[in-house]
Design an enzyme around this catalytic site. Structure first.
Site, mmCIF file in Angstrom:
data_model
loop_
_atom_site.group_PDB
_atom_site.id
_atom_site.type_symbol
_atom_site.label_atom_id
_atom_site.label_comp_id
_atom_site.label_asym_id
_atom_site.label_seq_id
_atom_site.Cartn_x
_atom_site.Cartn_y
_atom_site.Cartn_z
ATOM 1 C CG ASP A 67 -4.666 -4.492 -15.324
ATOM 2 O OD1 ASP A 67 -4.826 -5.186 -14.310
ATOM 3 O OD2 ASP A 67 -4.205 -3.339 -15.294
ATOM 4 C CG HIS A 138 -0.716 3.363 -15.701
ATOM 5 N ND1 HIS A 138 0.612 3.053 -15.860
ATOM 6 C CD2 HIS A 138 -1.099 2.680 -14.592
ATOM 7 C CE1 HIS A 138 1.001 2.225 -14.907
ATOM 8 N NE2 HIS A 138 -0.025 2.005 -14.121
ATOM 9 C CD GLU A 143 1.037 2.578 -19.671
ATOM 10 O OE1 GLU A 143 1.210 3.647 -19.053
ATOM 11 O OE2 GLU A 143 1.477 1.492 -19.268
HETATM 12 C C1 F6R Z 1 -3.189 -2.965 -11.631
HETATM 13 C C2 F6R Z 1 -3.325 -1.785 -12.466
HETATM 14 C C3 F6R Z 1 -2.372 -0.637 -12.400
HETATM 15 C C4 F6R Z 1 -1.996 -0.234 -10.978
HETATM 16 C C5 F6R Z 1 -1.031 0.950 -10.998
HETATM 17 C C6 F6R Z 1 -0.562 1.342 -9.614
HETATM 18 O O1 F6R Z 1 -4.214 -3.896 -11.913
HETATM 19 O O2 F6R Z 1 -4.213 -1.776 -13.240
HETATM 20 O O3 F6R Z 1 -2.984 0.465 -13.050
HETATM 21 O O4 F6R Z 1 -3.140 0.090 -10.252
HETATM 22 O O5 F6R Z 1 0.093 0.626 -11.777
HETATM 23 O O6 F6R Z 1 0.209 0.313 -9.083
HETATM 24 P P1 F6R Z 1 0.751 0.344 -7.588
HETATM 25 O O7 F6R Z 1 -0.429 0.152 -6.702
HETATM 26 O O8 F6R Z 1 1.694 -0.846 -7.520
HETATM 27 O O9 F6R Z 1 1.420 1.656 -7.407
#
Ligand code: F6R
Length: 236
Positions: A67, A138, A143
């Protein structure tokens, strides 16, 4: 489903890096689907360390990221392209031309989504997709209530995701409200999926995603149907 418990964040990072490194050793010209966020930073650090020791060669690897925020340029320190360059790509021998992140500055976002889907299919699909998980379940920026049928698309970020991302920006108003993300369908088409989750705050959502009903309310729950899912977690 392969569930691997780790003792702490370092152990989680080492185990996840081991799975990725095995993929690169088994298929040197593989396509890795990569993620940003806090969780994979230790995994990338471990991969860099093994690269420096001469244990992994990324010269033939291609990467596609999940993303990117709409409206952020690659040199904006909050963009996911910037994150990948700084946390992984510039420290290993990958050819930067073989690293792909959706273009957050595309003039036509719909066209950018189609271009990204075509790119993945021209590459022959993703061999191993690395994923983190959000507190609302997500994956990528898919979402709750997302359609499981979507490929790459534009999303309006959930209020909870905007709040969670605010820690990276000076003010909440600077947090982008839209992003381009691979869809659930794109993720499910990856040959293997590696989901990583660390910290006590991820325990509840991991339990719902892996052991609760499969529902668009918890986008990651669809991974229960993936034929080759590995989850590395630590809730310490
Ligand atoms: C990032 C992504 C998000 C994260 C998720 C968890 O490219 O696609 O889905 O993997 O928000 O984020 P962290 O690792 O910061 O808890």
């Amino acid at each position: 489903m392969n569930l691997i418990e780790s003792s702490d964040y370092n152990d989680l990072s080492r185990k996840a890096a081991n799975v990725i490194s095995a993929q690169v050793i088994l298929k040197p010209d593989c396509v890795l689907g990569l993620a940003t966020g806090s969780t994979p930073i230790g995994t990338y650090r471990q991969l860099i360390e093994w690269y420096n020791k001469g244990d992994i060669d990324f010269s033939k690897v291609t990467t596609v990221n999940l993303d990117e925020y709409c409206g952020l340029s690659p040199d904006n320190s909050q963009s996911y392209r910037y994150f990948m360059n700084h946390n992984l790509f510039r420290h290993i021998n990958i050819d930067i031309k073989n690293t792909y992140v959706p273009n957050g500055l595309a003039k036509d976002y719909e066209e950018e989504c189609r271009r990204y889907d075509n790119l993945i299919s021209k590459l022959g699909g993703i061999d191993l997709q690395l994923l983190g998980i959000g507190h609302n379940g997500h994956i990528g920026f898919n979402e709750p209530d997302v359609s499981f049928e979507k490929t790459t698309h534009i999303v309006h970020l959930d209020e909870s995701t905007i709040q969670a991302n605010a820690r990276f920006f000076e003010t909440i108003d600077e947090v982008p409200k839209k992003a381009i993300t691979m869809g659930i369908k794109s993720i499910m088409q990856a040959k293997k999926v590696l989901l990583i989750a660390g910290g006590p705050d991820k325990k509840g959502i991991i339990e719902r995603a892996l052991h609760g009903p499969v529902t668009p309310d918890v986008p990651a729950s669809i991974l229960q149907f993936h034929p080759d899912l590995t989850v590395v977690y630590c809730f310490e």
